[in-house]
Motif scaffolding. Structure first.
Motif, PDB file in Angstrom:
ATOM      1  N   THR A  21       0.943  -1.467   0.040  1.00  0.00           N
ATOM      2  CA  THR A  21       0.183  -0.227  -0.087  1.00  0.00           C
ATOM      3  C   THR A  21       1.431   1.266  -0.140  1.00  0.00           C
ATOM      4  O   THR A  21       1.892   1.184   0.403  1.00  0.00           O
ATOM      5  CB  THR A  21      -0.952   0.258   1.630  1.00  0.00           C
ATOM      6  OG1 THR A  21      -0.420   0.456   2.270  1.00  0.00           O
ATOM      7  CG2 THR A  21      -1.378  -1.275   2.041  1.00  0.00           C
ATOM      8  N   GLN A  47       4.061  -3.579  -8.397  1.00  0.00           N
ATOM      9  CA  GLN A  47       2.835  -2.717  -7.707  1.00  0.00           C
ATOM     10  C   GLN A  47       3.099  -1.583  -6.994  1.00  0.00           C
ATOM     11  O   GLN A  47       4.163  -1.485  -6.837  1.00  0.00           O
ATOM     12  CB  GLN A  47       3.045  -3.707  -6.491  1.00  0.00           C
ATOM     13  CG  GLN A  47       3.947  -3.635  -5.026  1.00  0.00           C
ATOM     14  CD  GLN A  47       3.803  -4.888  -4.105  1.00  0.00           C
ATOM     15  OE1 GLN A  47       2.945  -3.686  -2.685  1.00  0.00           O
ATOM     16  NE2 GLN A  47       4.307  -5.122  -4.031  1.00  0.00           N
ATOM     17  N   CYS A  51      -3.656   0.856  -5.523  1.00  0.00           N
ATOM     18  CA  CYS A  51      -4.255   0.374  -5.752  1.00  0.00           C
ATOM     19  C   CYS A  51      -5.667   1.156  -6.264  1.00  0.00           C
ATOM     20  O   CYS A  51      -6.735   0.544  -7.097  1.00  0.00           O
ATOM     21  CB  CYS A  51      -5.429  -0.677  -4.535  1.00  0.00           C
ATOM     22  SG  CYS A  51      -6.138   0.719  -2.922  1.00  0.00           S
ATOM     23  N   TYR A 110      -2.774  -3.997 -11.286  1.00  0.00           N
ATOM     24  CA  TYR A 110      -3.150  -4.529  -9.889  1.00  0.00           C
ATOM     25  C   TYR A 110      -3.443  -5.735 -10.656  1.00  0.00           C
ATOM     26  O   TYR A 110      -2.857  -7.054  -9.746  1.00  0.00           O
ATOM     27  CB  TYR A 110      -3.666  -3.410  -8.753  1.00  0.00           C
ATOM     28  CG  TYR A 110      -3.890  -4.975  -7.494  1.00  0.00           C
ATOM     29  CD1 TYR A 110      -3.297  -4.462  -6.415  1.00  0.00           C
ATOM     30  CD2 TYR A 110      -4.988  -5.984  -7.423  1.00  0.00           C
ATOM     31  CE1 TYR A 110      -3.561  -5.325  -5.079  1.00  0.00           C
ATOM     32  CE2 TYR A 110      -5.016  -7.050  -6.417  1.00  0.00           C
ATOM     33  CZ  TYR A 110      -4.582  -6.383  -5.624  1.00  0.00           C
ATOM     34  OH  TYR A 110      -4.394  -6.950  -3.714  1.00  0.00           O
ATOM     35  N   CYS A 161      -7.630  -0.266   2.046  1.00  0.00           N
ATOM     36  CA  CYS A 161      -6.651  -1.172   0.517  1.00  0.00           C
ATOM     37  C   CYS A 161      -7.604  -1.968  -0.214  1.00  0.00           C
ATOM     38  O   CYS A 161      -8.095  -2.515  -1.282  1.00  0.00           O
ATOM     39  CB  CYS A 161      -5.261  -0.498   0.278  1.00  0.00           C
ATOM     40  SG  CYS A 161      -5.229   1.077   0.522  1.00  0.00           S
ATOM     41  N   ILE A 195      -9.371  -3.379  -3.805  1.00  0.00           N
ATOM     42  CA  ILE A 195      -9.718  -3.696  -4.073  1.00  0.00           C
ATOM     43  C   ILE A 195     -10.380  -5.035  -4.598  1.00  0.00           C
ATOM     44  O   ILE A 195     -10.683  -5.904  -5.508  1.00  0.00           O
ATOM     45  CB  ILE A 195      -8.815  -4.636  -3.651  1.00  0.00           C
ATOM     46  CG1 ILE A 195      -7.058  -3.377  -3.682  1.00  0.00           C
ATOM     47  CG2 ILE A 195      -8.360  -5.904  -4.597  1.00  0.00           C
ATOM     48  CD1 ILE A 195      -6.175  -4.139  -2.876  1.00  0.00           C
ATOM     49  N   HIS A 220     -12.047  -2.404  -8.059  1.00  0.00           N
ATOM     50  CA  HIS A 220     -12.119  -2.325  -9.323  1.00  0.00           C
ATOM     51  C   HIS A 220     -12.085  -3.370  -9.299  1.00  0.00           C
ATOM     52  O   HIS A 220     -12.313  -3.352 -11.270  1.00  0.00           O
ATOM     53  CB  HIS A 220     -10.511  -3.426  -8.529  1.00  0.00           C
ATOM     54  CG  HIS A 220      -9.393  -2.668  -8.091  1.00  0.00           C
ATOM     55  ND1 HIS A 220      -8.280  -3.492  -8.015  1.00  0.00           N
ATOM     56  CD2 HIS A 220      -9.061  -1.441  -7.644  1.00  0.00           C
ATOM     57  CE1 HIS A 220      -7.407  -3.089  -7.387  1.00  0.00           C
ATOM     58  NE2 HIS A 220      -7.795  -1.162  -7.111  1.00  0.00           N
TER      59      HIS A 220
END
Length: 241
Positions: free
Chosen positions: A8, A39, A42, A62, A79, A83, A87
């Motif tokens: 994160t 990464q 997010c 991601y 987060c 996700i 997402h």
């Protein structure tokens, strides 16, 4: 088990100990933790402030980065909430059905730390030792979005030396809410004041939570008023020996 860590943004830039503690804890429990270097963010901040199109490349990144892994962990309820619940929505709104399906699949394999420990690894006593009086703040996303319930409390109750004290009005928001605290600063400050009052009323020396963002907000307020209460991420307590 081989577990991928999603660190994160806040852990990467401001609170690295939360991510490091997550790794130490899981490795102590006998698991392999890998850190995919590709990464990035997010995209939660973008989605929550109305910039879904700008979040789409972050969703793609991601999914691409974490698709190879069966289990992903993040030391952040907010987060993980993004996700898991945003997402696929962002991808579908952009007309990318294939990406939406993949995002849903990867999201289902992404866990907040206490979820991973209790639900997946089936452990509630992680062998931690933390000799302090502690109160727990259940952050809004962990409580209402991913519904971790009492899992963090069950883990804390098994930490040796730790005295866990109940936080009055625990379910009330601390007032951070990401950009809410910037756009509605006065309201946010009033909510924070209420939260600090309840934290200090417990007599705890430490306030913990599963989100660095809320701990940043609460901790900043406590420091400004010269309170003796510290904020410590749940992962750091569970990793302590």
């Amino acid at each position: 088990m081989r577990i991928a860590l999603f660190a994160t943004c806040l852990a990467d830039t401001l609170f690295p100990e939360a991510a490091k503690a997550t790794v130490r804890l899981l490795e102590r429990l006998g698991h392999e933790v890998v850190f995919p270097s590709e990464q990035t963010c997010c995209g939660q901040m973008h989605v929550n402030t109305g910039y879904q199109r700008d979040a789409l490349p972050l969703v793609k990144r991601y999914v691409q980065t974490f698709s190879p892994y069966d289990v992903i962990v993040a030391p952040s309820g907010s987060c993980v909430g993004s996700i898991r619940h945003q997402h696929a929505m962002v991808a579908a709104a952009a007309g990318e059905a294939g990406l939406a399906a993949r995002a849903g699949d990867v999201g289902a394999r992404t866990y907040e730390l206490s979820e991973l420990l209790v639900d997946v690894l089936k452990v509630e006593d992680v062998g931690a030792y933390y000799p302090h009086r502690v109160t727990y703040h259940p952050t809004c996303h962990s409580l209402r979005m991913i519904r971790v319930g009492d899992k963090p409390l069950r883990l804390l109750r098994n930490v040796r030396g730790l005295e866990l004290v109940e936080l009055p009005a625990a379910e009330q928001c601390c007032g951070f809410g990401g950009t809410f605290s910037v756009k509605n600063a006065e309201t946010s400050a009033a909510m924070l004041a209420d939260k600090m009052t309840t934290i200090e009323s417990t007599g705890a020396s430490v306030c913990t939570a599963g989100d660095a963002s809320c701990l940043m907000h609460i901790g900043g307020g406590l420091r400004r008023k010269d309170s003796g209460v510290k904020t410590v991420h749940l992962a750091e307590i569970l990793a302590a020996t």
